[in-house]
Design a protein around this motif. Structure first.
Motif, PDB file in Angstrom:
ATOM      1  N   ASN A  91      12.334 -20.193  19.464  1.00  0.00           N
ATOM      2  CA  ASN A  91      11.149 -19.797  19.456  1.00  0.00           C
ATOM      3  C   ASN A  91      10.311 -19.927  20.825  1.00  0.00           C
ATOM      4  O   ASN A  91      10.629 -21.093  21.275  1.00  0.00           O
ATOM      5  N   ASP A  92       9.755 -18.996  21.307  1.00  0.00           N
ATOM      6  CA  ASP A  92       9.161 -18.893  22.652  1.00  0.00           C
ATOM      7  C   ASP A  92      10.269 -19.143  23.713  1.00  0.00           C
ATOM      8  O   ASP A  92      11.566 -18.678  23.286  1.00  0.00           O
ATOM      9  N   PHE A  93      10.184 -19.849  24.773  1.00  0.00           N
ATOM     10  CA  PHE A  93      11.098 -20.012  25.668  1.00  0.00           C
ATOM     11  C   PHE A  93      11.947 -21.296  25.672  1.00  0.00           C
ATOM     12  O   PHE A  93      11.463 -22.235  26.165  1.00  0.00           O
ATOM     13  N   PHE A  94      12.875 -21.535  24.816  1.00  0.00           N
ATOM     14  CA  PHE A  94      13.757 -22.578  24.341  1.00  0.00           C
ATOM     15  C   PHE A  94      12.615 -23.657  24.039  1.00  0.00           C
ATOM     16  O   PHE A  94      12.995 -25.075  24.430  1.00  0.00           O
ATOM     17  N   GLN A  95      11.550 -23.380  23.406  1.00  0.00           N
ATOM     18  CA  GLN A  95      10.678 -24.545  22.988  1.00  0.00           C
ATOM     19  C   GLN A  95      11.000 -25.142  21.767  1.00  0.00           C
ATOM     20  O   GLN A  95      11.271 -26.556  21.711  1.00  0.00           O
ATOM     21  N   ASP A  96      11.317 -24.356  20.547  1.00  0.00           N
ATOM     22  CA  ASP A  96      11.674 -24.875  19.563  1.00  0.00           C
ATOM     23  C   ASP A  96      12.860 -24.138  18.743  1.00  0.00           C
ATOM     24  O   ASP A  96      13.114 -22.900  19.082  1.00  0.00           O
ATOM     25  N   ASN A  97      13.826 -24.907  18.185  1.00  0.00           N
ATOM     26  CA  ASN A  97      14.824 -24.300  17.792  1.00  0.00           C
ATOM     27  C   ASN A  97      14.744 -23.288  16.387  1.00  0.00           C
ATOM     28  O   ASN A  97      13.882 -23.523  15.688  1.00  0.00           O
ATOM     29  N   ASN A  98      15.378 -22.079  16.322  1.00  0.00           N
ATOM     30  CA  ASN A  98      15.409 -21.142  15.248  1.00  0.00           C
ATOM     31  C   ASN A  98      16.642 -21.237  14.630  1.00  0.00           C
ATOM     32  O   ASN A  98      16.779 -21.529  13.471  1.00  0.00           O
ATOM     33  N   PHE A  99      17.610 -20.976  15.159  1.00  0.00           N
ATOM     34  CA  PHE A  99      18.957 -21.192  14.712  1.00  0.00           C
ATOM     35  C   PHE A  99      20.093 -21.388  15.878  1.00  0.00           C
ATOM     36  O   PHE A  99      20.085 -21.126  16.810  1.00  0.00           O
ATOM     37  N   PHE A 100      21.240 -22.168  15.441  1.00  0.00           N
ATOM     38  CA  PHE A 100      22.645 -22.171  15.860  1.00  0.00           C
ATOM     39  C   PHE A 100      23.444 -21.453  15.002  1.00  0.00           C
ATOM     40  O   PHE A 100      23.559 -21.448  13.797  1.00  0.00           O
ATOM     41  N   PHE A 101      24.559 -20.849  15.832  1.00  0.00           N
ATOM     42  CA  PHE A 101      25.368 -19.880  15.197  1.00  0.00           C
ATOM     43  C   PHE A 101      26.659 -19.854  15.634  1.00  0.00           C
ATOM     44  O   PHE A 101      26.861 -19.700  16.837  1.00  0.00           O
ATOM     45  N   LEU A 102      27.765 -20.170  14.753  1.00  0.00           N
ATOM     46  CA  LEU A 102      29.097 -20.103  15.412  1.00  0.00           C
ATOM     47  C   LEU A 102      29.848 -18.849  14.460  1.00  0.00           C
ATOM     48  O   LEU A 102      29.661 -19.154  13.105  1.00  0.00           O
ATOM     49  N   ARG A 103      30.756 -18.140  15.023  1.00  0.00           N
ATOM     50  CA  ARG A 103      31.577 -17.395  14.021  1.00  0.00           C
ATOM     51  C   ARG A 103      32.926 -17.106  14.826  1.00  0.00           C
ATOM     52  O   ARG A 103      33.021 -17.058  16.013  1.00  0.00           O
ATOM     53  N   GLY A 104      34.020 -17.061  14.233  1.00  0.00           N
ATOM     54  CA  GLY A 104      35.228 -16.800  14.501  1.00  0.00           C
ATOM     55  C   GLY A 104      36.099 -15.781  13.519  1.00  0.00           C
ATOM     56  O   GLY A 104      35.625 -15.592  12.390  1.00  0.00           O
ATOM     57  N   GLY A 105      37.072 -15.080  13.981  1.00  0.00           N
ATOM     58  CA  GLY A 105      37.711 -14.203  13.288  1.00  0.00           C
ATOM     59  C   GLY A 105      39.156 -13.673  13.909  1.00  0.00           C
ATOM     60  O   GLY A 105      39.170 -13.927  15.204  1.00  0.00           O
ATOM     61  N   LEU A 106      39.954 -13.202  13.190  1.00  0.00           N
ATOM     62  CA  LEU A 106      41.173 -12.566  13.543  1.00  0.00           C
ATOM     63  C   LEU A 106      40.722 -10.990  13.731  1.00  0.00           C
ATOM     64  O   LEU A 106      40.490 -10.465  12.688  1.00  0.00           O
ATOM     65  N   ALA A 107      41.260 -10.566  15.116  1.00  0.00           N
ATOM     66  CA  ALA A 107      41.212  -9.140  15.132  1.00  0.00           C
ATOM     67  C   ALA A 107      42.374  -8.393  15.243  1.00  0.00           C
ATOM     68  O   ALA A 107      43.366  -8.969  15.894  1.00  0.00           O
ATOM     69  N   TYR A 108      42.635  -7.188  14.797  1.00  0.00           N
ATOM     70  CA  TYR A 108      43.753  -6.542  14.874  1.00  0.00           C
ATOM     71  C   TYR A 108      42.874  -5.247  15.655  1.00  0.00           C
ATOM     72  O   TYR A 108      42.080  -4.448  15.344  1.00  0.00           O
TER      73      TYR A 108
END
Length: 247
Positions: A58-75
């Protein structure tokens, strides 16, 4: 008989009127910053690992909104199409300032992506299907319960060259619509819409970035409250290969 009917209507009319009253729409405007790294690493001619990491504040790196990690197998059968499936995890910060407990979200996803060209325009289209298990937090305490939903997302993004020099930035316009379903989704089948306008530029043949403004318009679960997120976005994209070279 008519008198009794009039009395009944007189009693029921306010009840029916109140039942049909919809709460007035409320829109909450807020400013956010969103940064991410998105990678595809090929380990053979047609297979690779897709992974991305996100930080939204939120705002300019003032308060955290979320952290997110994603991984996958791609063809990746050719340069136009890719098919990916995998797992993602989100740590969602509490919106009540006095709370400190993050809500965990586990997610499975499947997607197909298509890259095409029309004259000088590069067009990316993506359909992503997600199964989401969102942890329910009550009074800043984990309940051990989850809300399940299935979400379908459609993205279309257009890259428009504005300079003859290929190393110069290009204009990017994109829009993504997200809708969701499930027994816990009652008032907000429409989840959100994300519109982005900005620039895209290659740093080298493997690494590029886009930077600009994203408008995230999201409906809350009660159906009448919305978040209008004015977002400064910086996304990096890296494509690499660890596949052995052919001799």
């Amino acid at each position: 008989m008519k008198t009794n009917l009039l009395k009944l209507l007189f009693i029921l009319f306010p009840v029916v009127l109140l039942a049909q009253t919809v709460k007035e729409k409320e829109v909450n405007h807020q400013f956010q910053t969103w940064a991410s790294l998105n990678t595809v690493t090929k380990f053979s001619e047609h297979w690779g690992i897709a992974a991305d990491a996100h930080l939204r504040t939120n705002d300019f790196f003032q308060d955290n909104n979320f952290f997110f990690l994603r991984g996958g197998l791609a063809y990746i059968p050719n340069s136009k199409f890719s098919f990916t499936a995998g797992y993602a995890h989100m740590w969602l910060a509490p919106k009540i300032t006095e709370w400190s407990t993050f809500s965990d979200e586990n997610r499975m996803y499947q997607q197909v992506q298509m890259n095409t060209k029309s004259g000088n325009l590069s067009i990316l289209q993506r359909i992503r299907n997600e199964q989401r298990w969102q942890e329910i937090i009550v009074n800043d305490v984990e309940t051990g319960k989850n809300k399940f939903s299935n979400r379908v997302r459609y993205l279309i993004s257009t890259t428009i060259p504005i300079f003859k020099n290929k190393k110069a930035p290009s204009l990017v316009l994109s829009d993504e619509l997200l809708i969701q379903f499930g027994k816990d989704i009652v008032y907000n089948t429409f989840d959100q819409n994300r519109f982005f306008v900005g620039i895209k530029q290659s740093i080298n043949p493997k690494l590029s970035y886009d930077f600009g403004y994203m408008n995230v318009y999201q409906q809350k679960s009660n159906g009448y409250q919305y978040d209008m997120n004015h977002t400064l976005r910086l996304f990096f994209y890296m494509n690499s290969s660890v596949a052995p070279t052919k001799k």
